[in-house]
Design a protein around this motif. Structure first.
Motif, mmCIF file in Angstrom:
data_model
loop_
_atom_site.group_PDB
_atom_site.id
_atom_site.type_symbol
_atom_site.label_atom_id
_atom_site.label_comp_id
_atom_site.label_asym_id
_atom_site.label_seq_id
_atom_site.Cartn_x
_atom_site.Cartn_y
_atom_site.Cartn_z
ATOM 1 N N ASP A 252 -34.388 4.834 20.015
ATOM 2 C CA ASP A 252 -35.573 3.993 19.839
ATOM 3 C C ASP A 252 -36.832 4.664 20.395
ATOM 4 O O ASP A 252 -37.600 4.072 21.162
ATOM 5 C CB ASP A 252 -35.367 2.632 20.512
ATOM 6 C CG ASP A 252 -34.242 1.845 19.870
ATOM 7 O OD1 ASP A 252 -34.030 1.994 18.646
ATOM 8 O OD2 ASP A 252 -33.565 1.090 20.591
ATOM 9 N N GLU A 253 -37.011 5.924 20.023
ATOM 10 C CA GLU A 253 -38.193 6.713 20.396
ATOM 11 C C GLU A 253 -38.240 7.076 21.880
ATOM 12 O O GLU A 253 -39.242 7.600 22.365
ATOM 13 C CB GLU A 253 -39.494 5.977 20.021
ATOM 14 C CG GLU A 253 -39.554 5.506 18.566
ATOM 15 C CD GLU A 253 -39.337 6.641 17.584
ATOM 16 O OE1 GLU A 253 -39.852 7.738 17.819
ATOM 17 O OE2 GLU A 253 -38.640 6.406 16.569
ATOM 18 N N VAL A 254 -37.177 6.809 22.622
ATOM 19 C CA VAL A 254 -37.111 7.164 24.044
ATOM 20 C C VAL A 254 -36.207 8.382 24.204
ATOM 21 O O VAL A 254 -35.069 8.395 23.714
ATOM 22 C CB VAL A 254 -36.561 5.992 24.886
ATOM 23 C CG1 VAL A 254 -36.378 6.425 26.351
ATOM 24 C CG2 VAL A 254 -37.495 4.797 24.807
ATOM 25 N N LEU A 255 -36.711 9.417 24.873
ATOM 26 C CA LEU A 255 -35.909 10.602 25.150
ATOM 27 C C LEU A 255 -34.882 10.261 26.230
ATOM 28 O O LEU A 255 -35.240 9.908 27.345
ATOM 29 C CB LEU A 255 -36.811 11.742 25.636
ATOM 30 C CG LEU A 255 -36.101 13.042 26.045
ATOM 31 C CD1 LEU A 255 -35.451 13.709 24.840
ATOM 32 C CD2 LEU A 255 -37.101 13.992 26.728
ATOM 33 N N THR A 256 -33.610 10.336 25.879
ATOM 34 C CA THR A 256 -32.572 10.013 26.862
ATOM 35 C C THR A 256 -31.959 11.255 27.494
ATOM 36 O O THR A 256 -31.541 11.226 28.649
ATOM 37 C CB THR A 256 -31.453 9.179 26.223
ATOM 38 O OG1 THR A 256 -30.742 9.969 25.266
ATOM 39 C CG2 THR A 256 -32.014 7.935 25.569
ATOM 40 N N ALA A 257 -31.907 12.370 26.743
ATOM 41 C CA ALA A 257 -31.307 13.594 27.284
ATOM 42 C C ALA A 257 -31.808 14.794 26.490
ATOM 43 O O ALA A 257 -32.223 14.673 25.334
ATOM 44 C CB ALA A 257 -29.785 13.519 27.220
ATOM 45 N N SER A 258 -31.761 15.950 27.138
ATOM 46 C CA SER A 258 -32.101 17.200 26.464
ATOM 47 C C SER A 258 -31.104 18.258 26.913
ATOM 48 O O SER A 258 -30.415 18.094 27.928
ATOM 49 C CB SER A 258 -33.538 17.628 26.777
ATOM 50 O OG SER A 258 -33.719 17.809 28.176
ATOM 51 N N CYS A 259 -31.022 19.344 26.167
ATOM 52 C CA CYS A 259 -29.983 20.337 26.459
ATOM 53 C C CYS A 259 -30.412 21.720 25.989
ATOM 54 O O CYS A 259 -31.082 21.866 24.957
ATOM 55 C CB CYS A 259 -28.694 19.932 25.747
ATOM 56 S SG CYS A 259 -27.267 20.999 26.066
ATOM 57 N N GLU A 260 -30.038 22.723 26.771
ATOM 58 C CA GLU A 260 -30.115 24.119 26.329
ATOM 59 C C GLU A 260 -28.693 24.639 26.272
ATOM 60 O O GLU A 260 -27.889 24.363 27.166
ATOM 61 C CB GLU A 260 -30.936 24.969 27.290
ATOM 62 C CG GLU A 260 -30.988 26.444 26.864
ATOM 63 C CD GLU A 260 -31.759 27.322 27.843
ATOM 64 O OE1 GLU A 260 -33.004 27.276 27.801
ATOM 65 O OE2 GLU A 260 -31.108 28.020 28.651
#
Length: 223
Positions: A196-204
């Motif tokens: 819902d347009e909210v960044l919950t996680a990111s990853c490299e």
């Protein structure tokens, strides 16, 4: 329609390639439903024992059918599809015939990879949220598709996951990835997960191509 040998060709989910896989997808869906009901219901104890007895009988009957252990056996039989097709069905995160998979649907679009999945109550970690281990597994699967952007797909070298906010259950999770660097056998990818347009996680992630190439895995012989 998608090219049948490329399950990740577009946003559309590739249909099963045979009646066998169509039936197996149906069984997987029923098991998935049952698992979701199991973790969200509280019938009386005797009813649960009765259900367990029925399922034990079903599992025993099922086990008498011809068995294939591991994707390489499925492929070598020559009756169930190519490496990509079998993986598309049996992968534990993205397989449509695997009841433990959410599943993750991923595809390449121009210079990026896109994807989405939805995790029900089975995947709950913190209250109302996807377990962080499954968040990492989703990234691993999704970015494994995204590394095709580098042209030399390989095995996971590392995943560095940042958890920005809780990842909600029963919500369509949007995934996006791009190529950072392709250096010989090494491919670096970054990705993000949104609810819902909210960044919950990111990853490299770093992927490393085997010295003999990723397709050599299709022809491995068991020792």
């Amino acid at each position: 329609m998608n090219e049948i040998n490329d399950p990740f060709a577009s946003e559309d989910i590739t249909p099963p390639i045979s009646e066998e896989w169509e039936a197996k997808r149906r069984v997987a869906s029923a098991i998935k439903q049952l698992t979701e009901v199991l973790v969200t219901s509280s019938p009386d104890i005797q009813k649960m024992h009765d259900i367990a007895a029925q399922l034990e009988t079903t599992a025993e009957e099922f086990s008498r059918s011809p068995r294939l252990f591991g994707r390489l056996d499925w492929i070598r039989s020559g009756q169930h599809g190519s490496f990509g097709q079998v993986s598309h069905e049996l992968n534990p995160i993205g397989g449509y015939a695997n009841p433990i998979a959410p599943p993750v649907n991923a595809w390449l679009e121009d210079d990026k990879a896109l994807g989405h999945c939805l995790c029900g109550w089975v995947y709950e970690g913190p209250p109302g949220s996807v377990h962080g281990g499954f968040v990492a597994a989703i990234f691993d699967q999704f970015m494994g598709v995204a590394q095709k952007l580098g042209g030399r797909p390989g095995m996971t070298g590392y995943l560095h996951v940042n958890y920005h906010s809780r990842t909600p259950l029963n919500t369509d999770l949007k995934l996006e990835a791009r190529l950072v660097k392709a250096d010989g056998r090494k491919t670096t990818i970054v990705a993000s997960m949104w609810a819902d347009e909210v960044l919950t996680a990111s990853c490299e992630a770093l992927f490393v191509e085997p010295r003999s190439g990723i397709h050599s895995l299709e022809n491995q012989q068991r020792g």
